[in-house]
Design a protein around this motif. Structure first.
Motif, PDB file in Angstrom:
ATOM      1  N   PHE A 130       0.862  -1.184   0.000  1.00  0.00           N
ATOM      2  CA  PHE A 130       0.000   0.000   0.000  1.00  0.00           C
ATOM      3  C   PHE A 130       0.892   1.225   0.000  1.00  0.00           C
ATOM      4  CE2 PHE A 130      -3.021  -3.056   2.043  1.00  0.00           C
ATOM      5  CZ  PHE A 130      -4.031  -2.952   1.101  1.00  0.00           C
ATOM      6  N   LYS A 131       0.313   2.349  -0.379  1.00  0.00           N
ATOM      7  CA  LYS A 131       1.079   3.600  -0.332  1.00  0.00           C
ATOM      8  C   LYS A 131       1.174   4.026   1.117  1.00  0.00           C
ATOM      9  CE  LYS A 131       1.266   6.387  -4.400  1.00  0.00           C
ATOM     10  NZ  LYS A 131       0.973   5.349  -5.396  1.00  0.00           N
ATOM     11  N   ASP A 132       2.359   3.947   1.672  1.00  0.00           N
ATOM     12  CA  ASP A 132       2.527   4.328   3.076  1.00  0.00           C
ATOM     13  C   ASP A 132       3.046   5.750   3.159  1.00  0.00           C
ATOM     14  OD1 ASP A 132       1.902   1.741   4.059  1.00  0.00           O
ATOM     15  OD2 ASP A 132       3.948   1.083   3.666  1.00  0.00           O
ATOM     16  N   GLU A 133       2.635   6.434   4.205  1.00  0.00           N
ATOM     17  CA  GLU A 133       3.206   7.754   4.445  1.00  0.00           C
ATOM     18  C   GLU A 133       3.711   7.850   5.868  1.00  0.00           C
ATOM     19  OE1 GLU A 133       0.460  10.888   3.369  1.00  0.00           O
ATOM     20  OE2 GLU A 133       0.355   9.956   1.372  1.00  0.00           O
ATOM     21  N   VAL A 134       4.834   8.510   6.015  1.00  0.00           N
ATOM     22  CA  VAL A 134       5.316   8.758   7.369  1.00  0.00           C
ATOM     23  C   VAL A 134       4.546   9.966   7.881  1.00  0.00           C
ATOM     24  CG1 VAL A 134       7.332   9.211   8.805  1.00  0.00           C
ATOM     25  CG2 VAL A 134       7.585   7.883   6.696  1.00  0.00           C
ATOM     26  N   SER A 135       3.800   9.788   8.958  1.00  0.00           N
ATOM     27  CA  SER A 135       2.972  10.875   9.487  1.00  0.00           C
ATOM     28  C   SER A 135       3.809  11.876  10.266  1.00  0.00           C
ATOM     29  CB  SER A 135       1.896  10.308  10.426  1.00  0.00           C
ATOM     30  OG  SER A 135       1.092   9.424   9.712  1.00  0.00           O
ATOM     31  N   VAL A 136       3.180  12.991  10.616  1.00  0.00           N
ATOM     32  CA  VAL A 136       3.915  14.008  11.378  1.00  0.00           C
ATOM     33  C   VAL A 136       4.429  13.459  12.705  1.00  0.00           C
ATOM     34  CG1 VAL A 136       3.098  16.203  10.443  1.00  0.00           C
ATOM     35  CG2 VAL A 136       1.640  14.907  12.013  1.00  0.00           C
ATOM     36  N   ASP A 137       3.733  12.461  13.240  1.00  0.00           N
ATOM     37  CA  ASP A 137       4.201  11.864  14.499  1.00  0.00           C
ATOM     38  C   ASP A 137       5.342  10.867  14.260  1.00  0.00           C
ATOM     39  OD1 ASP A 137       2.866   9.758  13.331  1.00  0.00           O
ATOM     40  OD2 ASP A 137       1.375   9.502  14.930  1.00  0.00           O
ATOM     41  N   GLY A 138       5.802  10.775  12.999  1.00  0.00           N
ATOM     42  CA  GLY A 138       6.924   9.888  12.696  1.00  0.00           C
ATOM     43  C   GLY A 138       6.508   8.440  12.501  1.00  0.00           C
ATOM     44  N   LYS A 139       5.218   8.171  12.654  1.00  0.00           N
ATOM     45  CA  LYS A 139       4.755   6.780  12.550  1.00  0.00           C
ATOM     46  C   LYS A 139       4.154   6.498  11.179  1.00  0.00           C
ATOM     47  CE  LYS A 139       4.080   6.049  17.390  1.00  0.00           C
ATOM     48  NZ  LYS A 139       3.176   5.799  18.486  1.00  0.00           N
ATOM     49  N   ILE A 140       3.941   5.230  10.912  1.00  0.00           N
ATOM     50  CA  ILE A 140       3.319   4.832   9.651  1.00  0.00           C
ATOM     51  C   ILE A 140       2.017   4.122  10.017  1.00  0.00           C
ATOM     52  CG2 ILE A 140       3.548   3.488   7.517  1.00  0.00           C
ATOM     53  CD1 ILE A 140       6.670   4.521   9.351  1.00  0.00           C
ATOM     54  N   HIS A 141       0.919   4.847   9.775  1.00  0.00           N
ATOM     55  CA  HIS A 141      -0.391   4.307  10.175  1.00  0.00           C
ATOM     56  C   HIS A 141      -0.974   3.516   9.003  1.00  0.00           C
ATOM     57  CE1 HIS A 141       0.029   6.648  13.757  1.00  0.00           C
ATOM     58  NE2 HIS A 141       0.077   7.787  13.089  1.00  0.00           N
ATOM     59  N   ASP A 142      -0.460   2.322   8.846  1.00  0.00           N
ATOM     60  CA  ASP A 142      -0.855   1.506   7.687  1.00  0.00           C
ATOM     61  C   ASP A 142      -2.027   0.589   8.029  1.00  0.00           C
ATOM     62  OD1 ASP A 142       0.734   0.029   9.434  1.00  0.00           O
ATOM     63  OD2 ASP A 142       1.590  -1.208   7.842  1.00  0.00           O
ATOM     64  N   GLU A 143      -3.143   1.247   8.294  1.00  0.00           N
ATOM     65  CA  GLU A 143      -4.353   0.546   8.709  1.00  0.00           C
ATOM     66  C   GLU A 143      -4.787  -0.539   7.700  1.00  0.00           C
ATOM     67  OE1 GLU A 143      -6.899  -0.453  11.407  1.00  0.00           O
ATOM     68  OE2 GLU A 143      -5.432   1.153  11.732  1.00  0.00           O
ATOM     69  N   ARG A 144      -4.629  -0.235   6.417  1.00  0.00           N
ATOM     70  CA  ARG A 144      -5.108  -1.191   5.406  1.00  0.00           C
ATOM     71  C   ARG A 144      -4.275  -2.471   5.406  1.00  0.00           C
ATOM     72  NH1 ARG A 144      -5.654   1.822  -0.198  1.00  0.00           N
ATOM     73  NH2 ARG A 144      -6.765  -0.072  -0.760  1.00  0.00           N
ATOM     74  N   ARG A 145      -2.961  -2.330   5.600  1.00  0.00           N
ATOM     75  CA  ARG A 145      -2.114  -3.531   5.659  1.00  0.00           C
ATOM     76  C   ARG A 145      -2.449  -4.354   6.895  1.00  0.00           C
ATOM     77  NH1 ARG A 145       2.145  -1.149   5.111  1.00  0.00           N
ATOM     78  NH2 ARG A 145       2.475  -1.519   2.882  1.00  0.00           N
ATOM     79  N   LEU A 146      -2.635  -3.637   8.001  1.00  0.00           N
ATOM     80  CA  LEU A 146      -2.992  -4.313   9.248  1.00  0.00           C
ATOM     81  C   LEU A 146      -4.283  -5.115   9.055  1.00  0.00           C
ATOM     82  CD1 LEU A 146      -3.031  -2.381  12.649  1.00  0.00           C
ATOM     83  CD2 LEU A 146      -4.719  -4.124  12.103  1.00  0.00           C
ATOM     84  N   ASP A 147      -5.238  -4.476   8.403  1.00  0.00           N
ATOM     85  CA  ASP A 147      -6.518  -5.129   8.192  1.00  0.00           C
ATOM     86  C   ASP A 147      -6.392  -6.323   7.240  1.00  0.00           C
ATOM     87  OD1 ASP A 147      -9.266  -4.938   8.947  1.00  0.00           O
ATOM     88  OD2 ASP A 147      -9.657  -4.618   6.802  1.00  0.00           O
ATOM     89  N   TYR A 148      -5.565  -6.153   6.216  1.00  0.00           N
ATOM     90  CA  TYR A 148      -5.313  -7.255   5.274  1.00  0.00           C
ATOM     91  C   TYR A 148      -4.771  -8.464   6.045  1.00  0.00           C
ATOM     92  CZ  TYR A 148      -3.119  -9.856   1.400  1.00  0.00           C
ATOM     93  OH  TYR A 148      -2.735 -10.838   0.514  1.00  0.00           O
ATOM     94  N   LEU A 149      -3.770  -8.226   6.875  1.00  0.00           N
ATOM     95  CA  LEU A 149      -3.150  -9.328   7.615  1.00  0.00           C
ATOM     96  C   LEU A 149      -4.155  -9.951   8.579  1.00  0.00           C
ATOM     97  CD1 LEU A 149       0.357  -7.745   8.321  1.00  0.00           C
ATOM     98  CD2 LEU A 149      -0.176  -9.573   6.680  1.00  0.00           C
TER      99      LEU A 149
END
Ligand code: FCB
Length: 441
Positions: A350-369
């Motif tokens: 998925f297209k990941d972005e590093v958020s301002v908090d420095g984290k990667i909120h990759d909800e879609r990947r998490l949900d896929y898994l």
């Protein structure tokens, strides 16, 4: 909230492959591989990148094991680079290359992580390609010798061995559509290569067991479910044909000792030369089957239905359809007498972005898994003997012809700085492993 529990000894892992993460393409005596040659050829890789540095894992492997520990991985699937240990494919051994894997294995064991070693994840020594690559039967024997060498050195510590990762991709992407190294487009060659890879698998099994009969040895196949678009007999027949020309093409020889009838129709003039004794060689007993699962195709008489209305798609253009994993596992379990199964790859780009908090909120990947773990568990309740799951991938990495444009990692890699950041999916996976259960709404 529903809770899905896994057996206590379920092996939670993550997977990578040498060329996709190691870098150090010409260091410490490593020979050139076909992927070095291919990625150095202009126009072959989407972003004109190479695996020259990749995730620099060759130098950062200790940090990477520390990350595995933080996630709590129970197993790690990686591949060894043939040209790193045998720069010319056969002959003089590059001890510095062998030592690298030796140290890696020791460190994994010290971290209580079970090593799952793949001998071939696509990086053939270029010197062997110059002899005709997998079209040349002599290369199959060289592979068996390389396998024995690795088992002699690491077989006292590595229990799980895989001969090949996805032979169909090697045959068809490497030799038919040419999108992968060595970039050939020759139907006849592709079928011969498919067969030769299976023969090489059989020779390697013999060689490995001759050195050490107590190992767990398997092969990894990429299996897609081919679903029929409706119950109409024509659609069901079309879906079955699709299954036969891709999945069955490799499952039948391995587990039934013959090619499916459809293979002969499909290959026609290109049917490979099969030597006496080959089918028995290919159909030797296996200790496990590795299944790489990503998606399914929905098939009607008109061909593949794409996009499937209402479905979610990943960056690879692959439909997210977790129930297809359960159907696939049940289907192969019904059709074959299988050894235990490991899901050796499963994951999503998925297209990941590093958020301002420095984290990667990759909800879609998490949900896929999450969905795929639950469907795996349901298949286990149906009676399929699945012993573990490996997420593809531990790290964002060099995604073959797509270069660095597709991110599959549960750990983000900043390719400028090589900084690793565990994504939300990785933090979530750590909880799954710690609790040995998946929670869902
Ligand atoms: C599989 C490969 C693996 C990775 C994933 C996305 O076919 O085995 O190396 O590229 O696809």
């Amino acid at each position: 909230m529903t809770t899905t529990r896994f057996p206590p000894d379920f092996l939670w892992g993550a997977a990578t492959a040498a060329y996709q993460i190691e870098g150090a393409w010409n260091e410490d005596g490593k020979g050139e591989s076909i992927w070095d040659r291919f990625s150095h050829t202009p126009g072959k890789i989407a972003d004109n990148s190479t695996g020259d540095t990749a995730c620099d894992h060759y130098h950062r492997w200790q940090d990477d094991i520390a990350i595995m520990r933080r996630i709590g991985l129970k197993a790690y699937r990686f591949s060894t680079s043939w040209p790193r240990v045998l720069p010319r494919g056969r002959g003089p051994v590059n001890l510095r290359g062998l030592d690298f894997y030796d140290r890696l294995v020791d460190a994994l064991l010290a971290a209580n992580i079970e090593p799952f070693l793949t001998l071939y994840h696509w990086d053939l020594p270029q010197a062997l390609q110059d002899e005709g690559g997998w079209e040349n039967r002599a290369v199959c024997h060289a592979f068996a010798d390389y396998s024995a060498l690795m088992v002699k050195r690491l077989g006292d510590r590595v229990k799980y061995w895989t001969t090949f990762n996805e032979p169909s991709v090697v045959a068809f992407d490497g030799y038919l559509n040419g999108g992968h190294a060595p970039g050939r487009q020759d139907a006849k060659a592709s079928f011969q290569v498919g067969h030769n890879l299976l023969a090489a698998h059989g020779l390697a099994l013999q060689a490995i067991r001759a050195v050490n009969p107590n190992l767990q040895v398997g092969i990894v196949l990429n299996l897609w479910m081919q679903d029929a678009a409706s119950d109409l007999p024509e659609d069901v027949a079309a879906a079955n044909l699709a299954f036969e020309s891709s999945e069955t093409l490799f499952l039948d020889p391995i587990f039934k000792g013959h090619y499916p009838a459809g293979a002969y129709e499909m290959a026609g003039e290109s049917m490979p030369e099969i030597k006496d004794g080959d089918m028995a060689l290919i159909a030797q007993r296996l200790d496990y089957l590795g299944v790489n699962f990503y998606s399914r195709n929905l098939i009607s008489t008109q061909g593949q239905i794409e996009p499937v209305p209402g479905s979610e798609y990943t960056e690879m253009g692959w439909e997210v359809c977790a129930p297809a994993l359960r159907r696939l596992l049940n289907r192969i379990n019904d059709d074959y007498r299988l050894p235990p199964i490991y899901i050796t790859e499963n994951g999503a780009a998925f297209k990941d972005e590093v958020s301002v908090d420095g984290k990667i909120h990759d909800e879609r990947r998490l949900d896929y898994l999450r969905q795929h773990f639950i469907q795996t568990n349901l298949a286990m309740q149906d009676g399929v003997d699945v012993r573990g799951c490996f997420v593809w991938s531990l790290l964002d990495n060099f995604e073959w012809a797509f270069g660095y444009t597709k991110r599959f990692g549960i750990v983000h890699v900043d390719y400028e700085t090589q900084k690793r950041t565990i994504k939300d999916s990785g933090e979530w996976y750590a909880k799954v492993i710690a609790g040995n259960r998946v929670e869902a709404e």
